[in-house]
Design a protein around this motif. Structure first.
Motif, PDB file in Angstrom:
ATOM      1  N   THR A  48      50.483  47.862  32.771  1.00  0.00           N
ATOM      2  CA  THR A  48      49.286  47.027  32.759  1.00  0.00           C
ATOM      3  C   THR A  48      49.625  45.609  32.313  1.00  0.00           C
TER       4      THR A  48
ATOM      5  N   SER B 140      42.339  48.537  26.511  1.00  0.00           N
ATOM      6  CA  SER B 140      43.429  49.518  26.632  1.00  0.00           C
ATOM      7  C   SER B 140      42.962  50.942  26.357  1.00  0.00           C
TER       8      SER B 140
ATOM      9  N   THR C 152      35.710  43.049  38.229  1.00  0.00           N
ATOM     10  CA  THR C 152      36.601  43.377  39.346  1.00  0.00           C
ATOM     11  C   THR C 152      36.059  42.825  40.654  1.00  0.00           C
TER      12      THR C 152
ATOM     13  N   ASP D  35      39.489  54.093  40.690  1.00  0.00           N
ATOM     14  CA  ASP D  35      39.052  53.736  39.338  1.00  0.00           C
ATOM     15  C   ASP D  35      37.568  54.065  39.191  1.00  0.00           C
TER      16      ASP D  35
ATOM     17  N   ARG E 281      44.965  51.242  35.845  1.00  0.00           N
ATOM     18  CA  ARG E 281      45.158  50.461  34.619  1.00  0.00           C
ATOM     19  C   ARG E 281      45.393  51.342  33.397  1.00  0.00           C
TER      20      ARG E 281
ATOM     21  N   ASP F 261      39.924  51.989  27.311  1.00  0.00           N
ATOM     22  CA  ASP F 261      38.909  52.263  28.327  1.00  0.00           C
ATOM     23  C   ASP F 261      37.542  52.508  27.706  1.00  0.00           C
TER      24      ASP F 261
ATOM     25  N   SER G  29      49.378  42.321  34.708  1.00  0.00           N
ATOM     26  CA  SER G  29      48.554  41.169  34.331  1.00  0.00           C
ATOM     27  C   SER G  29      49.369  39.882  34.326  1.00  0.00           C
TER      28      SER G  29
ATOM     29  N   HIS H 174      33.393  46.388  33.952  1.00  0.00           N
ATOM     30  CA  HIS H 174      34.498  46.607  34.886  1.00  0.00           C
ATOM     31  C   HIS H 174      34.053  46.386  36.330  1.00  0.00           C
TER      32      HIS H 174
ATOM     33  N   ILE I 282      41.778  43.989  31.525  1.00  0.00           N
ATOM     34  CA  ILE I 282      42.656  45.144  31.665  1.00  0.00           C
ATOM     35  C   ILE I 282      43.599  45.301  30.477  1.00  0.00           C
TER      36      ILE I 282
END
Length: 354
Positions: free
Chosen positions: A203, A281, A294, A186, A196, A283, A207, A290, A277
């Motif tokens: 996704t 959707s 994460t 990623d 993702r 990005d 989740s 992120h 995530i």
């Protein structure tokens, strides 16, 4: 590399295809060199989390194996949680550090490495969350329906349940083989993780299974425990001073509080990630969001052993005994070395005078 620009710079200084314009592809050491304000804190936190989490989870396994009081049915789930957390602290966190230092190119030089690390990380994280949910269900039955507890939670069934929760993560990974979702590198969180952006329905499923189902099960169990305790508070106080033995249901209130704190930490660490995530959707969220969300989620496996130490007297006592033995061994070793050194000095002096 100019981070204010929206172009995507690769190691060959060419524009990468099929990558959103808000993503910068970092080469070897480029993240550390160009964004030290992001990279340095991230690397320090991950390094500490990996070391502390590994030692802590190994300590849990050691005290359960060596302390008879801790070898019970509930400990089967505690051991399962520690084992699943160990993968994150021993493998996933160090691989995340490598990813932030070496960039995606490192994993491209070893075919299949990134996907393997990410796939096993998925299995490990799902197992950890599901185990927490099972532990909360175990406490609910023990406290609120103790008459059927021994029939449901035998050693065999607990072992079977612990093994079965791995199947949930395995199924998620196997879905990739039929083109539903994927695992890889990623570019925003800079680590090997599930993809993702591959399939949005995957996704959503990821989740829900990773965070929302365990959160719902655990939350409902503790809500029922709270209602039960509140309803029977007076009777509980009477039984505490009179009829309940130390092995009765009330003894597990301490463990229930411990597990609730683990649940609270779990929700705090993983809820932001579960929301991110799904919401992002397209990005469009920043690299920083992120990266840190994460990283914060992956800190969860490094915290559980600390919670046992803080809230559970049996584990705290076992931890202290291990530390005391270690310190006494170290002290004896230093004393022995010191004596050897003194003896060697005396021998040298005798040789000189002879």
């Amino acid at each position: 590399m100019n981070n204010s620009e929206d172009t995507i710079v690769t190691n060959n200084n060419s524009v990468a295809d099929n990558i959103p314009s808000s993503v910068v592809v970092y080469g070897r050491h480029e993240f550390l060199q160009t964004r030290p304000e992001l990279a340095v804190p991230c690397i320090i936190v991950l390094g500490i989390a990996s070391i502390v989490g590994t030692l802590g989870n190994l300590l849990i396994l050691f005290v359960v194996a060596t302390k008879r009081k801790l070898r019970n049915v509930e400990s089967i789930f505690i051991v399962n949680l520690a084992i699943s957390d160990l993968y994150v602290t021993v493998v996933a966190d160090p691989m995340s550090l490598i990813a932030k230092l070496e960039g995606e190119e490192f994993f491209g030089s070893v075919p299949g490495l990134c996907k393997t690390v990410a796939s096993i990380c998925t299995i490990s994280c799902v197992t950890s969350m599901m185990t927490i949910a099972v532990m909360s269900l175990n406490r609910y039955v023990y406290i609120c329906a103790n008459d059927i507890y021994n029939k449901i939670f035998t050693k065999k069934t607990c072992c079977a349940i612990s093994l079965s929760v791995y199947s949930v993560g395995i199924i998620l990974v196997l879905m990739n083989t039929v083109g539903f979702g994927d695992h890889g590198f990623d570019q925003k969180s800079l680590e090997c993780i599930w993809n993702r952006m591959e399939t949005f329905p995957f996704t959503i499923i990821f989740s829900v299974i990773l965070v929302w189902i365990p959160s719902l099960i655990t939350g409902l169990c503790y809500l029922r425990i709270y209602i039960y305790v509140r309803k029977h508070r007076r009777r509980i106080q009477e039984h505490t001073s009179q009829s309940y033995s130390s092995d009765g249901p009330l003894k597990s209130f301490r463990l229930a509080k411990t597990l609730f704190l683990i649940y609270a930490v779990f929700v705090s660490c993983w809820t932001p990630y579960a929301l991110l995530i799904v919401i992002d959707s397209k990005d469009t969220f920043s690299h920083e969001v992120h990266l840190y969300i994460t990283m914060f989620a992956h800190m969860h496996p490094s915290m559980n052993w600390c919670i046992y130490f803080i809230t559970n007297t049996h584990f705290a006592k076992a931890y202290k005994e291990v530390f005391e033995k270690f310190l006494s061994c170290e002290k004896r070793t230093k004393t022995r070395v010191h004596r050897i050194e003194i003896h060697q000095v005396k021998v040298n002096e005798a040789i000189r005078h002879s």
